[in-house]
Structures are given as structure tokens and as C-alpha cells.
Design an enzyme around this catalytic site. Structure first.
Site, PDB file in Angstrom:
ATOM      1  CB  THR A  73      -0.943   0.070   1.231  1.00 30.33           C
ATOM      2  OG1 THR A  73      -1.509   1.305   1.446  1.00 30.33           O
ATOM      3  CG2 THR A  73      -0.079  -0.239   2.446  1.00 30.33           C
TER       4      THR A  73
ATOM      5  CE1 TYR B 142      -3.599  -2.393   5.292  1.00 31.79           C
ATOM      6  CE2 TYR B 142      -3.416   0.006   4.806  1.00 31.79           C
ATOM      7  CZ  TYR B 142      -3.608  -1.379   4.419  1.00 31.79           C
ATOM      8  OH  TYR B 142      -3.579  -1.729   3.173  1.00 31.79           O
TER       9      TYR B 142
END
Ligand code: UDP
Length: 327
Positions: free
Chosen positions: A117, A141
Site C-alpha cells: 500500500t 496498518y
């Protein structure tokens, strides 16, 4: 036919990836615990319902299906939740990835394409973001994804693991043929929420801040069509045949503000979006835009859907057809 293990293959990006794999002659074997994935999204190969925390499940999948490579997408991906409950994210994302990598070693499977990501970069120092931008994730995350990238690099050096990290920007859109689309619970992403907010009687969309240092005061993101992301996984898989490792940004290189997304949703649906201004969301950088030159150069990957109207159009087509996401 060659089998590819797709963890999280019942999810949004995973299911589109399975469709592309099947179109190119592979059998996608989906391993998914169905916590966020959907059985209806698995159409192109076997579904194994199970968890990456289980060594027994992993050994069975590798023994029965003998995959030649792994595409690893199974993960929790709510940034806000990761801040409130980091243990959940490190346990599920990092420890489960370790279990998977060790199962690959036991079963002599040496290629993995990993769903990473742009959150690994943290707050951008300059834009557009290229792969050489320093990594400094600002939430658990993003850190969980960065740890896995680093673990794969160590496994590459020590055990010969061939690994690709694909750093997605904002995944959006839906299968143009209408078979697949986004169905998250809870839904937190801007485009499906803005589409819902255009339905008669809908609750307002909260825009997280209209006082950012951007031309219209709202945050800017790089939206990339989910089918283009899926295509990049296949290209990365092929790239690993001749290269030991790689890291690529996947985005269109165009930034769109939240207000631009709302305007485009209104154009696509023909209805006004009910929205209101709310406070800024913690951890949101004002702008994220990809420099995806490397993926284009090395993978020969070119996004097919660069127009935000097409991306939102496909998302709307999916939502309008599947009432479960529109209500
Ligand atoms: N956003 C918003 N309201 C929402 C959801 C998102 O204003 O209800 C904004 C968010 O601040 C960001 C952009 O829309 O600037 C995209 O957010 P999303 O959650 O879709 O993806 P992210 O960029 O967090 O990965």
C-alpha cells in the site's frame, strides 16, 4: 492448468485478480476466512475457507493444490481500526504472513506477489511519490504492510524467496462486465459512500475537512481501477520468472480531490450527492499521488481506465445492479 494460491481471493481486489488469472489460463485457488470476503465472489477456481493462522490449513492447501506461486492479499485494511486495535493488525497481517511464507518454504513454493500500500510512505515529503521515497508509515496498518515487505526481503536473501510488493494507491471501480464489485462492511471508502449519498433519502456523506492546503480545500487521492490493479498482479507474477524481487507503485498519476469525486458522482448518477463538512480524519495526508513510471517501464503495465468518470461509472453500474450495496 497452473494453480496460483490467492489469499483473500474472496475480497474486492482478490476476486478481480482471480478473474484475470482465469482469463489467462491459470486456476486461482482461493484461501479466505470469509471475515470480509464473499463466497459469491469466488467463481474461477476452488475456495478453501480457512485461516492463515492455521499451519494445518496451509499445509493442506499446498499439498492438495500444489500452487506454483502465491498472491497474498488477505489482510485487515481499516486504518482507523488499526490505530485503535494494533494487536489485531500485527497478529493478523504480520504473523499470518509469516505463517504463509514458512508454509511456502516447507512446500518449495518460491514466488509471491504481495498486496502492499502507499500507506508505507506515511506523510509525503514530495509528490508524485516514487518507490525511492523514504518509507515512514504513520499507522499500524501501514507499518504491518511495511514489516511484511522487509520480512520478504530477508527471506529472499536467506531462502531464495522471489517477491513482488505492489503498493496500491486508492483502489476503485468494479468489473466492467458487472460480475464483481466493492462490498465492504463497514464501507469506509469515498467512492461507494458518495454513490450511496446520491440515492434518494440517503444520509449525508461526511467530507473529512474542507480546509486542507489544496486548491478546493479537500484531500487529493490517486484512484486506480481495480481491474488495472488485477492486471498488475499477473504482470508481477511473470516478472518474478526472471527477476528475484521488485517493488512497484500502482496508481494513475492523477490526483482528484474529494469535491471532484462528488462532482463526478453527480455527473454519473444524475443526482445530487448529500454531503456535509466534518472534521479532518486523523492520519489523512492532504495529497497522495503515485509516480507509477517504474511499473509501466518494467512490467509493461498501462492502466486501461485512466478517466475517473469511467472508474466511478463502473462502481455505479455495480451498485445499481446489486441492491445489497445500495441500501
Ligand atoms: N473521505 C471523506 N469522507 C469519507 C471517506 C473518505 O472525506 O466518508 C476522504 C478521505 O479523507 C480521503 C479520501 O476521501 O481524503 C479517500 O478516502 P478513502 O477512505 O476512500 O481511502 P484512503 O485514502 O483512506 O485510502
Amino acid at each position: 492448468m497452473t494453480s496460483i494460491l490467492v489469499t483473500g481471493g474472496a475480497g474486492y481486489i482478490g476476486s478481480h485478480t482471480c478473474k484475470i488469472l482465469a482469463l489467462h489460463g491459470y486456476t486461482p485457488v482461493v484461501l479466505d476466512n470469509l471475515v470480509h470476503g464473499h463466497e459469491w465472489a469466488v467463481n474461477w477456481g476452488p475456495l478453501v475457507v480457512g485461516d492463515l493462522s492455521s499451519r494445518e490449513v496451509l499445509d493442506r492447501v499446498f499439498k492438495v493444490h500444489n500452487p506454483s506461486a502465491v498472491i497474498h492479499l488477505a489482510a485487515f485494511a481499516y486504518v482507523g481500526e488499526s490505530v485503535i486495535d494494533p494487536s489485531k493488525y500485527y497478529t493478523n497481517n504480520v504473523i499470518c504472513a509469516l505463517n504463509l511464507l514458512d508454509a511456502m518454504r516447507r512446500h518449495a513454493c518460491e514466488k509471491i506477489v504481495f498486496s502492499s500500500t502507499c500507506a508505507v510512505y506515511g506523510t509525503p515529503e514530495c509528490l508524485p511519490l516514487s518507490e525511492s521515497h523514504p518509507c515512514g508509515p504513520i499507522n499500524p496498518y501501514g507499518r504491518s504492510k511495511r514489516f511484511i515487505e522487509q520480512i520478504m526481503a530477508d527471506y529472499g536473501k536467506a531462502y531464495g524467496l522471489r517477491h513482488a510488493s505492489l503498493r496500491y494507491f486508492n483502489a476503485a471501480g468494479a468489473d466492467p462486465e458487472g460480475q464483481l464489485g466493492e462490498d465492504h462492511d463497514p464501507e469506509t471508502h469515498l467512492i461507494p459512500l458518495a454513490l450511496k449519498a446520491s440515492l434518494p433519502g440517503a444520509m449525508p456523506l461526511t467530507v473529512f475537512g474542507t480546509d486542507w492546503d489544496t486548491p478546493d480545500g479537500t484531500c487529493i487521492r490517486d484512484y486506480i481501477h481495480v481491474v488495472d490493479l488485477a492486471e498488475a498482479h499477473l504482470a508481477a507474477l511473470h516478472y518474478l520468472d526472471t527477476h528475484p524481487c521488485c517493488t512497484f507503485n500502482l496508481g494513475n498519476g492523477n490526483g482528484h480531490s474529494v469535491k471532484k469525486i462528488i462532482d463526478t458522482v453527480e455527473k454519473v448518477t444524475g443526482r445530487p450527492v448529500n454531503w456535509e463538512t466534518g472534521p479532518r480524519r486523523a492520519g489523512d495526508p492532504s495529497r497522495l499521488v503515485a509516480d507509477a513510471f517504474l511499473a509501466k517501464q518494467k512490467l509493461g503495465w498501462t492502466p486501461c481506465y485512466q478517466d475517473i468518470t469511467d472508474i466511478i461509472g463502473h462502481a455505479w453500474q455495480w451498485m445499481a445492479k446489486h441492491k445489497r450495496t445500495a441500501t
